[in-house]
Design an enzyme around this catalytic site. Sequence first.
Site, mmCIF file in Angstrom:
data_model
loop_
_atom_site.group_PDB
_atom_site.id
_atom_site.type_symbol
_atom_site.label_atom_id
_atom_site.label_comp_id
_atom_site.label_asym_id
_atom_site.label_seq_id
_atom_site.Cartn_x
_atom_site.Cartn_y
_atom_site.Cartn_z
ATOM 1 C CB SER A 229 -0.956 0.020 1.206
ATOM 2 O OG SER A 229 -0.237 0.039 2.420
ATOM 3 C CE LYS A 274 -2.620 2.014 5.228
ATOM 4 N NZ LYS A 274 -2.000 1.507 3.994
#
Length: 335
Positions: A229, A274
């Site tokens: 990611s 996040k």
Amino acid sequence: MQLVGVAITLVIILFLTMYRLPYYIYEPGNASALDPMIEVDQASNSEGDMHLVTVRGGQATPIYYLWSKIQPYHKIYPIEKIRQGLSDEEYNHIQLQYMDSSQDQAIAVAFQEAGLDVSYEFDGVYVTYVEDKMPASEVFQAGDQILSLDGHPVERTEDSIQYVEQKNAGDTIEVEIMRNGEEVTKNVELAPFPDDPEKIGMGVGLVTKRNIVTNPEVKINSEDIGGPSAGLMFSLEIYDQLTEEDYTKGYQVCGTGTISEEGKVGRIGGIDQKVVASDEDGCDLFFAPNEQGAENSDYKIAAETAERIETDMDIIPVDTFSEAVDYLKSLEPKG
């Protein structure tokens, strides 16, 4: 009697804090500056920073489970949904392989954008996981290097796939393996895959390890962080170091998303966590995969999360690396 009470209390404390439940918990991690992790020869310096954003995960204890039930950005999953039958070693090995691949793709994208060439040196084919219900489970281990099949050298994953496709269920293949620095020869029977009986194979996941060659040289030390990611942010940091212009413009730039060798930004997991981590660590803006404006895209989840936590951080939708670069170019330097 008092000693009995103390002993019981200690047992309860140990149970609450040490006993492992069959659940895995993810929570917001942190936003780490990439400059200390990435070194490009003769790199230019920047006033701000690009950040890799992580999600922290771990197996639940009773107290951790109860605490996470009341935390809005802690997510609890049955452990089999995360591991999918893989051992800890196999799972971690796969995640690190994803990270290695992501780094190579990020380097390639950044160099292409900068008008520079890259080349590759192939360094073998490795086992990433083994199917439990296949004959291979008694032969292979995660991390084994496949040297040859019936004497035919295996240099890329495609070599193994093409050779096995010529075989039938029940055929036996002699496999030469490098394991812990020693060459080992094993025989493995081919069998149908449990979830796809029309397809036969050894029952292993394979990846081709390759080393990307660049000038200037790029060194990346992501330590034990796994997964793909961080691809977008790796590519932005490398590009920022490669070029004379300061693309951070003095900002703390966060974001997430996989990166393909064509520069496409892909969906990831834990986007809301996040965003929370980036806000807590003081980021100014956050790039999120737009997924061509899909209804439930990572960008839309990120924007909703940003609104919910009332952050001042800007959430920027991107479908490609070039879009992220163009956005940074358009920014006025931070005052």
